[in-house]
Design a protein around this motif. Structure first.
Motif, PDB file in Angstrom:
ATOM      1  N   VAL A   1     -37.816  -0.814  25.080  1.00 16.92           N
ATOM      2  CA  VAL A   1     -37.803  -2.276  25.163  1.00 16.92           C
ATOM      3  C   VAL A   1     -37.743  -2.933  23.775  1.00 16.92           C
ATOM      4  CG1 VAL A   1     -39.028  -2.300  27.363  1.00 16.92           C
ATOM      5  CG2 VAL A   1     -40.335  -2.421  25.228  1.00 16.92           C
ATOM      6  N   GLY A   2     -37.595  -2.110  22.738  1.00 12.75           N
ATOM      7  CA  GLY A   2     -37.542  -2.666  21.384  1.00 12.75           C
ATOM      8  C   GLY A   2     -38.910  -2.823  20.745  1.00 12.75           C
ATOM      9  N   LYS A   3     -39.862  -2.023  21.206  1.00 10.18           N
ATOM     10  CA  LYS A   3     -41.238  -2.139  20.714  1.00 10.18           C
ATOM     11  C   LYS A   3     -41.344  -1.786  19.224  1.00 10.18           C
ATOM     12  CE  LYS A   3     -43.833   1.206  21.868  1.00 10.18           C
ATOM     13  NZ  LYS A   3     -43.836   1.804  20.500  1.00 10.18           N
ATOM     14  N   THR A   4     -40.866  -0.619  18.853  1.00  9.79           N
ATOM     15  CA  THR A   4     -40.956  -0.198  17.457  1.00  9.79           C
ATOM     16  C   THR A   4     -40.056  -1.062  16.567  1.00  9.79           C
ATOM     17  OG1 THR A   4     -41.519   2.071  18.072  1.00  9.79           O
ATOM     18  CG2 THR A   4     -40.634   1.740  15.866  1.00  9.79           C
ATOM     19  N   THR A   5     -38.876  -1.391  17.049  1.00 10.39           N
ATOM     20  CA  THR A   5     -37.983  -2.291  16.317  1.00 10.39           C
ATOM     21  C   THR A   5     -38.696  -3.604  16.021  1.00 10.39           C
ATOM     22  OG1 THR A   5     -35.993  -1.332  17.294  1.00 10.39           O
ATOM     23  CG2 THR A   5     -35.799  -3.563  16.428  1.00 10.39           C
ATOM     24  N   THR A   6     -39.425  -4.109  17.006  1.00 10.11           N
ATOM     25  CA  THR A   6     -40.154  -5.365  16.827  1.00 10.11           C
ATOM     26  C   THR A   6     -41.302  -5.200  15.842  1.00 10.11           C
ATOM     27  OG1 THR A   6     -39.561  -6.276  18.977  1.00 10.11           O
ATOM     28  CG2 THR A   6     -41.640  -7.033  18.026  1.00 10.11           C
ATOM     29  N   ALA A   7     -42.071  -4.109  15.964  1.00 16.55           N
ATOM     30  CA  ALA A   7     -43.194  -3.885  15.043  1.00 16.55           C
ATOM     31  C   ALA A   7     -42.710  -3.830  13.598  1.00 16.55           C
ATOM     32  CB  ALA A   7     -43.921  -2.591  15.416  1.00 16.55           C
ATOM     33  N   ILE A   8     -41.639  -3.071  13.347  1.00 20.69           N
ATOM     34  CA  ILE A   8     -41.100  -2.931  11.990  1.00 20.69           C
ATOM     35  C   ILE A   8     -40.623  -4.281  11.463  1.00 20.69           C
ATOM     36  CG2 ILE A   8     -39.146  -2.015  10.662  1.00 20.69           C
ATOM     37  CD1 ILE A   8     -39.291   0.501  12.446  1.00 20.69           C
ATOM     38  N   ASN A   9     -39.850  -4.968  12.274  1.00 19.77           N
ATOM     39  CA  ASN A   9     -39.144  -6.145  11.763  1.00 19.77           C
ATOM     40  C   ASN A   9     -39.997  -7.404  11.726  1.00 19.77           C
ATOM     41  OD1 ASN A   9     -36.395  -5.161  11.090  1.00 19.77           O
ATOM     42  ND2 ASN A   9     -36.457  -4.493  13.217  1.00 19.77           N
ATOM     43  N   VAL A  10     -40.966  -7.525  12.621  1.00 20.54           N
ATOM     44  CA  VAL A  10     -41.861  -8.675  12.499  1.00 20.54           C
ATOM     45  C   VAL A  10     -42.783  -8.470  11.292  1.00 20.54           C
ATOM     46  CG1 VAL A  10     -43.779  -7.908  13.996  1.00 20.54           C
ATOM     47  CG2 VAL A  10     -43.269 -10.335  13.777  1.00 20.54           C
TER      48      VAL A  10
ATOM     49  N   ILE B   1     -26.066  -4.360  17.491  1.00 25.20           N
ATOM     50  CA  ILE B   1     -25.742  -3.035  16.953  1.00 25.20           C
ATOM     51  C   ILE B   1     -26.411  -2.840  15.595  1.00 25.20           C
ATOM     52  CG2 ILE B   1     -23.891  -1.537  16.115  1.00 25.20           C
ATOM     53  CD1 ILE B   1     -23.898  -1.811  19.122  1.00 25.20           C
ATOM     54  N   ARG B   2     -26.436  -3.880  14.779  1.00 20.12           N
ATOM     55  CA  ARG B   2     -27.023  -3.777  13.445  1.00 20.12           C
ATOM     56  C   ARG B   2     -28.518  -3.493  13.517  1.00 20.12           C
ATOM     57  NH1 ARG B   2     -23.619  -2.440   9.896  1.00 20.12           N
ATOM     58  NH2 ARG B   2     -24.295  -3.759   8.144  1.00 20.12           N
ATOM     59  N   LEU B   3     -29.203  -4.111  14.476  1.00 22.86           N
ATOM     60  CA  LEU B   3     -30.629  -3.836  14.686  1.00 22.86           C
ATOM     61  C   LEU B   3     -30.844  -2.383  15.074  1.00 22.86           C
ATOM     62  CD1 LEU B   3     -32.319  -6.786  16.640  1.00 22.86           C
ATOM     63  CD2 LEU B   3     -33.079  -5.760  14.490  1.00 22.86           C
ATOM     64  N   ALA B   4     -29.949  -1.854  15.908  1.00 22.67           N
ATOM     65  CA  ALA B   4     -30.072  -0.465  16.356  1.00 22.67           C
ATOM     66  C   ALA B   4     -29.775   0.520  15.230  1.00 22.67           C
ATOM     67  CB  ALA B   4     -29.121  -0.219  17.537  1.00 22.67           C
ATOM     68  N   GLU B   5     -28.900   0.119  14.302  1.00 24.58           N
ATOM     69  CA  GLU B   5     -28.515   1.009  13.194  1.00 24.58           C
ATOM     70  C   GLU B   5     -29.581   1.090  12.110  1.00 24.58           C
ATOM     71  OE1 GLU B   5     -23.651   0.267  13.228  1.00 24.58           O
ATOM     72  OE2 GLU B   5     -24.946  -0.748  11.775  1.00 24.58           O
ATOM     73  N   ALA B   6     -30.281  -0.013  11.873  1.00 28.83           N
ATOM     74  CA  ALA B   6     -31.169  -0.120  10.716  1.00 28.83           C
ATOM     75  C   ALA B   6     -32.192   1.009  10.583  1.00 28.83           C
ATOM     76  CB  ALA B   6     -31.870  -1.478  10.719  1.00 28.83           C
ATOM     77  N   PRO B   7     -32.893   1.424  11.692  1.00 28.27           N
ATOM     78  CA  PRO B   7     -33.907   2.478  11.533  1.00 28.27           C
ATOM     79  C   PRO B   7     -33.343   3.805  11.026  1.00 28.27           C
ATOM     80  CG  PRO B   7     -34.161   1.351  13.643  1.00 28.27           C
ATOM     81  CD  PRO B   7     -32.871   0.890  13.060  1.00 28.27           C
ATOM     82  N   SER B   8     -32.098   4.116  11.380  1.00 31.29           N
ATOM     83  CA  SER B   8     -31.512   5.383  10.925  1.00 31.29           C
ATOM     84  C   SER B   8     -31.282   5.381   9.419  1.00 31.29           C
ATOM     85  CB  SER B   8     -30.188   5.658  11.656  1.00 31.29           C
ATOM     86  OG  SER B   8     -29.208   4.696  11.308  1.00 31.29           O
ATOM     87  N   HIS B   9     -31.312   4.190   8.815  1.00 30.57           N
ATOM     88  CA  HIS B   9     -31.187   4.065   7.356  1.00 30.57           C
ATOM     89  C   HIS B   9     -32.550   3.863   6.699  1.00 30.57           C
ATOM     90  CE1 HIS B   9     -26.730   3.757   7.302  1.00 30.57           C
ATOM     91  NE2 HIS B   9     -26.920   3.261   8.512  1.00 30.57           N
ATOM     92  N   GLY B  10     -33.631   3.890   7.516  1.00 34.30           N
ATOM     93  CA  GLY B  10     -34.979   3.737   6.981  1.00 34.30           C
ATOM     94  C   GLY B  10     -35.243   2.366   6.405  1.00 34.30           C
ATOM     95  N   LYS B  11     -34.645   1.343   7.029  1.00 30.38           N
ATOM     96  CA  LYS B  11     -34.798  -0.011   6.511  1.00 30.38           C
ATOM     97  C   LYS B  11     -35.073  -1.009   7.641  1.00 30.38           C
ATOM     98  CE  LYS B  11     -31.476   0.587   2.680  1.00 30.38           C
ATOM     99  NZ  LYS B  11     -32.368   0.339   1.547  1.00 30.38           N
ATOM    100  N   PRO B  12     -35.933  -2.001   7.398  1.00 33.89           N
ATOM    101  CA  PRO B  12     -36.005  -3.142   8.307  1.00 33.89           C
ATOM    102  C   PRO B  12     -34.670  -3.882   8.267  1.00 33.89           C
ATOM    103  CG  PRO B  12     -37.845  -3.139   6.739  1.00 33.89           C
ATOM    104  CD  PRO B  12     -36.860  -2.136   6.255  1.00 33.89           C
ATOM    105  N   ILE B  13     -34.371  -4.636   9.296  1.00 31.99           N
ATOM    106  CA  ILE B  13     -33.083  -5.339   9.367  1.00 31.99           C
ATOM    107  C   ILE B  13     -32.939  -6.328   8.211  1.00 31.99           C
ATOM    108  CG2 ILE B  13     -33.961  -7.137  10.932  1.00 31.99           C
ATOM    109  CD1 ILE B  13     -30.427  -5.544  10.965  1.00 31.99           C
ATOM    110  N   LEU B  14     -34.050  -6.869   7.692  1.00 32.73           N
ATOM    111  CA  LEU B  14     -33.966  -7.820   6.582  1.00 32.73           C
ATOM    112  C   LEU B  14     -33.409  -7.186   5.314  1.00 32.73           C
ATOM    113  CD1 LEU B  14     -36.129  -9.315   8.471  1.00 32.73           C
ATOM    114  CD2 LEU B  14     -36.885 -10.397   6.353  1.00 32.73           C
ATOM    115  N   LEU B  15     -33.589  -5.868   5.156  1.00 36.88           N
ATOM    116  CA  LEU B  15     -33.027  -5.166   4.010  1.00 36.88           C
ATOM    117  C   LEU B  15     -31.660  -4.568   4.342  1.00 36.88           C
ATOM    118  CD1 LEU B  15     -36.128  -3.236   2.553  1.00 36.88           C
ATOM    119  CD2 LEU B  15     -35.159  -5.431   1.801  1.00 36.88           C
TER     120      LEU B  15
END
Length: 262
Positions: free
Chosen positions: A14-23, A217-231
């Motif tokens: 549901v985007g839980k970890t994506t949300t934790a990282i990016n918020v 797609i960019r949000l989904a890609e960001a973790p594989s680069h070890g970066k929050p979406i802001l970076l």
């Protein structure tokens, strides 16, 4: 005053970890000192901010099981103002290792007590299950942020989570607040997404946050680069959405402070 927010939903994907990282990153971008705690044995929040496990590195497991001080497990990230307590696969055994420990549901809260005042926000990424790790996160938290995907079973899943939050409040006398329900992976082109969003807003009203996180797609890609979406892609719609979410959370804090000052 430190505010601890647990990002949780027992449903995966549901985007839980994506949300934790990016918020956490978006709050840090506001010149706020933030600590992200990876409470999931999968360690996705850890790798998602670019921290790799090295020999001798202490993790949340060392804190919960070996009694190490939380501050000894803190790692800096590439994002200025954002620190991390990492997780690794050893966390899998925590549920069994703590089963006979006194006050086993409050161990994380006790360890974080010494960090209150060091950070303005502590964000906890919970596992996608209602186990002892999640209970420790809920007991340590002041509030819960609930990411929810706009799909058919959304209402059913969130109702059971709200029941769990109510049980934590009643059983342990812990005044756990709901920071908000966050609509994630939202695709405004589909009738289903719009209908589920409308149903959630009608049922939970003001508890549903105004900010909506788009499918990206960019949000989904960001973790594989070890970066929050802001970076990774600061100009993307996903980055803009999490910046907006951070602003909404900070606005809630101002409203609470104004009320308590009266």
């Amino acid at each position: 005053m430190t505010r601890i927010i647990a990002v949780t939903n027992q449903k995966g994907g549901v985007g839980k970890t994506t949300t934790a990282i990016n918020v956490a990153a978006a709050l840090a971008a506001n010149d706020i000192k933030v600590l992200l705690i990876d409470c999931d044995p999968q360690g996705n929040a850890t790798s998602g901010v670019g921290v790799q496990k090295t020999e001798g590195m202490q993790t949340l497991h060392d804190v919960l099981i070996d009694g190490k001080e939380a501050k000894t497990a803190i790692q800096q990230t590439e994002m200025e103002g954002l620190d991390l307590i990492p997780a690794d696969k050893n966390l899998i055994g925590v549920n069994l290792q703590l089963v006979n420990v006194d006050d086993r549901e409050s161990i994380l809260r006790k360890h974080l007590h010494g960090l209150r005042g060091e950070y303005r926000y502590i964000i906890i990424d919970c596992p996608p299950s209602l186990d002892l790790l999640t209970l420790n996160a809920l007991m340590a938290a002041d509030a819960v942020l609930i990411p929810i995907q706009c799909e058919f079973f959304a209402l059913e899943g969130i109702s059971s989570l709200i029941d769990t939050i109510d049980r934590v409040r009643d059983s342990f006398g812990h005044p756990l607040e709901i920071e908000g329900i966050l609509l994630t992976m939202y695709d405004e082109r589909t009738n289903l997404a719009r209908q589920v969003a409308a149903d959630l807003r009608e049922f939970f009203q003001d508890e549903v946050l105004k900010t909506v996180i788009p499918r990206s797609i960019r949000l989904a890609e960001a973790p594989s680069h070890g970066k929050p979406i802001l970076l990774y892609d600061p100009g993307s719609k996903g980055s803009e959405a999490y910046i907006q979410l951070a602003k909404e959370i900070l606005k809630h804090e101002q409203t609470r402070s104004a009320k308590s000052a009266r």
